[in-house]
Design a protein around this motif. Structure first.
Motif, mmCIF file in Angstrom:
data_model
loop_
_atom_site.group_PDB
_atom_site.id
_atom_site.type_symbol
_atom_site.label_atom_id
_atom_site.label_comp_id
_atom_site.label_asym_id
_atom_site.label_seq_id
_atom_site.Cartn_x
_atom_site.Cartn_y
_atom_site.Cartn_z
ATOM 1 N N LEU A 130 0.840 -1.203 0.000
ATOM 2 C CA LEU A 130 0.000 0.000 0.000
ATOM 3 C C LEU A 130 0.874 1.251 0.000
ATOM 4 N N PHE A 131 1.984 1.224 0.751
ATOM 5 C CA PHE A 131 2.869 2.396 0.728
ATOM 6 C C PHE A 131 3.408 2.630 -0.684
ATOM 7 N N GLU A 132 3.783 1.554 -1.368
ATOM 8 C CA GLU A 132 4.274 1.728 -2.750
ATOM 9 C C GLU A 132 3.199 2.343 -3.634
ATOM 10 N N ALA A 157 9.310 14.274 -5.617
ATOM 11 C CA ALA A 157 10.202 15.418 -5.362
ATOM 12 C C ALA A 157 11.590 14.921 -4.950
ATOM 13 N N GLU A 158 11.634 13.917 -4.104
ATOM 14 C CA GLU A 158 12.935 13.402 -3.672
ATOM 15 C C GLU A 158 13.658 12.712 -4.838
ATOM 16 N N ARG A 159 12.878 12.023 -5.671
ATOM 17 C CA ARG A 159 13.488 11.369 -6.838
ATOM 18 C C ARG A 159 14.139 12.418 -7.746
ATOM 19 N N LEU A 212 18.597 2.945 5.519
ATOM 20 C CA LEU A 212 17.713 2.629 6.650
ATOM 21 C C LEU A 212 16.259 2.830 6.225
ATOM 22 N N GLY A 213 15.378 1.931 6.622
ATOM 23 C CA GLY A 213 13.968 2.030 6.196
ATOM 24 C C GLY A 213 13.903 2.013 4.690
ATOM 25 N N SER A 214 14.576 1.014 4.105
ATOM 26 C CA SER A 214 14.858 1.045 2.660
ATOM 27 C C SER A 214 13.626 0.782 1.793
ATOM 28 N N GLY A 215 12.613 0.070 2.299
ATOM 29 C CA GLY A 215 11.420 -0.191 1.485
ATOM 30 C C GLY A 215 11.794 -0.828 0.158
ATOM 31 N N SER A 216 11.312 -0.254 -0.942
ATOM 32 C CA SER A 216 11.611 -0.820 -2.272
ATOM 33 C C SER A 216 12.985 -0.398 -2.782
ATOM 34 N N MET A 252 21.094 -2.815 3.560
ATOM 35 C CA MET A 252 19.769 -2.228 3.668
ATOM 36 C C MET A 252 19.040 -2.798 4.876
ATOM 37 N N LEU A 253 18.413 -1.913 5.642
ATOM 38 C CA LEU A 253 17.717 -2.351 6.859
ATOM 39 C C LEU A 253 16.254 -1.936 6.780
ATOM 40 N N ASP A 254 15.383 -2.880 7.060
ATOM 41 C CA ASP A 254 13.955 -2.548 7.109
ATOM 42 C C ASP A 254 13.253 -3.517 8.045
ATOM 43 N N VAL A 255 12.164 -3.043 8.634
ATOM 44 C CA VAL A 255 11.367 -3.873 9.525
ATOM 45 C C VAL A 255 10.484 -4.837 8.710
ATOM 46 N N SER A 256 10.296 -4.515 7.437
ATOM 47 C CA SER A 256 9.404 -5.303 6.579
ATOM 48 C C SER A 256 10.210 -6.328 5.791
ATOM 49 N N GLU A 257 10.154 -7.577 6.230
ATOM 50 C CA GLU A 257 10.991 -8.602 5.600
ATOM 51 C C GLU A 257 10.629 -8.799 4.131
ATOM 52 N N GLY A 263 15.396 -5.447 10.655
ATOM 53 C CA GLY A 263 15.640 -4.855 11.962
ATOM 54 C C GLY A 263 14.893 -3.549 12.106
ATOM 55 N N ASP A 264 15.100 -2.955 13.284
ATOM 56 C CA ASP A 264 14.417 -1.715 13.633
ATOM 57 C C ASP A 264 15.493 -0.624 13.724
ATOM 58 N N PHE A 265 15.295 0.456 12.969
ATOM 59 C CA PHE A 265 16.351 1.485 12.980
ATOM 60 C C PHE A 265 16.401 2.265 14.296
ATOM 61 N N THR A 266 15.444 2.013 15.184
ATOM 62 C CA THR A 266 15.554 2.622 16.511
ATOM 63 C C THR A 266 16.234 1.678 17.513
ATOM 64 N N GLN A 267 16.560 0.459 17.055
ATOM 65 C CA GLN A 267 17.155 -0.517 17.993
ATOM 66 C C GLN A 267 18.442 -1.172 17.509
ATOM 67 N N PHE A 280 18.892 7.904 4.614
ATOM 68 C CA PHE A 280 17.590 7.744 5.280
ATOM 69 C C PHE A 280 16.619 8.617 4.496
ATOM 70 N N LEU A 281 15.902 7.978 3.585
ATOM 71 C CA LEU A 281 15.170 8.723 2.561
ATOM 72 C C LEU A 281 13.667 8.736 2.826
ATOM 73 N N GLY A 282 12.963 9.425 1.951
ATOM 74 C CA GLY A 282 11.509 9.366 1.954
ATOM 75 C C GLY A 282 10.845 10.310 2.938
ATOM 76 N N GLY A 283 11.632 10.910 3.836
ATOM 77 C CA GLY A 283 11.036 11.735 4.881
ATOM 78 C C GLY A 283 10.634 10.896 6.082
ATOM 79 N N THR A 284 11.141 9.654 6.141
ATOM 80 C CA THR A 284 10.759 8.754 7.239
ATOM 81 C C THR A 284 11.193 9.305 8.600
ATOM 82 N N ILE A 285 12.210 10.154 8.629
ATOM 83 C CA ILE A 285 12.613 10.751 9.917
ATOM 84 C C ILE A 285 11.450 11.531 10.524
HETATM 85 N N1 SAH Z 1 12.820 4.660 1.967
HETATM 86 C C1 SAH Z 1 11.679 4.273 1.163
HETATM 87 C C2 SAH Z 1 10.534 3.709 2.005
HETATM 88 C C3 SAH Z 1 9.864 4.695 2.936
HETATM 89 S S1 SAH Z 1 8.467 3.953 3.757
HETATM 90 C C4 SAH Z 1 11.203 5.459 0.360
HETATM 91 O O1 SAH Z 1 11.785 6.529 0.474
HETATM 92 O O2 SAH Z 1 10.262 5.314 -0.418
HETATM 93 C C5 SAH Z 1 9.159 3.694 5.358
HETATM 94 C C6 SAH Z 1 9.965 2.411 5.390
HETATM 95 O O3 SAH Z 1 10.562 2.326 6.683
HETATM 96 C C7 SAH Z 1 9.124 1.159 5.198
HETATM 97 O O4 SAH Z 1 9.762 0.288 4.308
HETATM 98 C C8 SAH Z 1 9.017 0.566 6.605
HETATM 99 O O5 SAH Z 1 8.917 -0.850 6.598
HETATM 100 C C9 SAH Z 1 10.303 1.045 7.239
HETATM 101 N N2 SAH Z 1 10.220 1.246 8.687
HETATM 102 C C10 SAH Z 1 9.287 1.925 9.392
HETATM 103 N N3 SAH Z 1 9.610 1.956 10.693
HETATM 104 C C11 SAH Z 1 10.767 1.265 10.814
HETATM 105 C C12 SAH Z 1 11.618 0.945 11.911
HETATM 106 N N4 SAH Z 1 11.318 1.353 13.158
HETATM 107 N N5 SAH Z 1 12.747 0.248 11.671
HETATM 108 C C13 SAH Z 1 13.053 -0.173 10.412
HETATM 109 N N6 SAH Z 1 12.284 0.091 9.331
HETATM 110 C C14 SAH Z 1 11.164 0.805 9.541
#
Ligand code: SAH
Ligand code: AVI
Length: 324
Positions: A47-49, A62-64, A86-90, A112-117, A140-144, A159-164
């Motif tokens: 769904l995020f994709e 915009a980031e692309r 970190l939080g690499s997604g696709s 690449m690290l992501d919580v979503s296997e 893994g979890d980027f907070t741990q 650390f892309l996408g604005g996930t911070i």
């Molecule tokens: N970086 C990609 C994906 C962003 S979506 C982009 O820019 O499009 C956020 C991603 O972070 C998702 O893949 C999600 O599974 C991952 N994520 C969210 N919380 C996380 C956490 N605490 N530790 C590791 N990954 C996490």
């Protein structure tokens, strides 16, 4: 194809334990909250994709645009041999960085690290087939789990996408300090941050006409039902996206459309909602450039470059770990 090695720091058991603990804390709090990382099972990642391709959701495009224009400069400045995402997604946008680092001749490995296997496996296999480097996937979890990441100098952490922005300020400080702690002086952080803008544009990006974000939001309840045998009626919650002017963040909530009682037997919890009660599922902070610079500086990073897309909607910063 090069070999993909996958390290799992979050087993299915760890995930259920973490979810139980967050549910116990978040659903007994007033107001109720859940952390956004629980959106991302296989369906949530898909769904995020889909969100990233919506007309209203501008951050990915915009980031692309920025990465397409600046990756070669980033490769020249950093000369990185290890790219850690970190939080690499696709990892779709990451290809601009990989292309540039490969063309420079410095790239040796990708971590690449992501919580979503599911998302991680797919992306690691795709990148491994496309690039002549070793690819390490870390569930893994980027907070741990930052301290457990493989990779050797010269490293560039992306650390892309604005996930911070999905971390609240205290979590951001801890996260940035954690990244700084694992880097040696002189190594690099590339950070994507969505920027403060017209609230109407922001709200539309988080409340799209096709209802994909609403489904993404409700997905957290499907995760609870599956993983914890809970019985939330997800369809009876409506999606809410609002702009918090004071905090400068978008908040996503799920609003109960009628009084409801849900059971989470695995944690022995009964959760009651009155009609109209809201559960906070995500914050998505939007930044001003000064704030990015100061949060980076506080964590031990010196901002070296700041780029935005042509329309000034999204910022990418490149900063260097300095002595603290
Ligand atoms: N970086 C990609 C994906 C962003 S979506 C982009 O820019 O499009 C956020 C991603 O972070 C998702 O893949 C999600 O599974 C991952 N994520 C969210 N919380 C996380 C956490 N605490 N530790 C590791 N990954 C996490
Ligand atoms: C992953 N993260 C940066 C997205 C965001 O924009 O905060 C998650 C998202 N939530 C709703 N739409 C997208």
């Amino acid at each position: 194809m090069n070999e993909v090695d996958l390290t799992v720091h979050l087993t299915p058991d760890d995930i259920v334990r973490g979810l139980r603990s967050d549910v116990r804390t978040g659903l007994t709090a007033v107001p109720k909250t859940l952390p956004p990382k629980w959106f991302y099972d296989a369906r949530g990642s898909e769904l995020f994709e889909r969100i990233t391709r919506l007309p209203e959701y501008y951050p990915t495009r915009a980031e692309r645009e920025i990465l397409a224009a600046r990756s070669s400069e980033i490769a020249s400045l950093t000369g990185a041999s290890t790219l850690v995402e970190l939080g690499s997604g696709s990892s779709e946008k990451t290809r601009f960085l990989l292309d540039a680092l490969r063309d420079k001749g410095t790239l040796r490995e990708m971590v690449m690290l992501d919580v979503s296997e599911s998302a991680l496996r797919e992306a690691a296999e795709t990148l491994s087939a496309a690039y002549p480097v070793s690819v390490h996937g870390v569930v893994g979890d980027f907070t741990q789990h930052l301290a457990l990441l493989p990779g050797s100098a010269e490293r560039l952490v992306a650390f892309l996408g604005g996930t911070i922005g999905n971390l609240v300020p205290a979590e951001r400080t801890k996260f940035l300090t954690g990244v700084r702690d694992v880097l040696d002086e002189g190594e690099w952080l590339l950070l994507g941050t969505d920027l403060v803008k017209d609230p109407a544009v922001l709200v539309r990006a988080y409340d799209d006409a096709a209802g994909v974000t609403a489904e993404f939001n409700r997905n957290v309840l499907h995760v609870l039902n599956r993983e914890l045998s809970a019985d939330f009626d997800a369809a009876a919650f409506e999606h809410v996206a609002l702009w918090d002017e004071a905090q400068e963040w978008i908040e996503m909530r799920l609003r109960a459309t009628r009084p409801m009682r849900a059971h989470v037997p695995v944690v022995g919890l009964t959760v009651d909602f009155v009609e109209g009660e809201e559960l906070r599922t995500e914050v998505s902070a939007k930044f001003r450039p000064e704030r990015v610079r100061s949060e980076l500086a506080d964590a031990g990073f010196e901002l070296r470059e700041w780029w935005t897309d042509r329309d000034g909607r999204f910022g990418v910063s490149l900063s260097r770990a300095v002595a603290r």
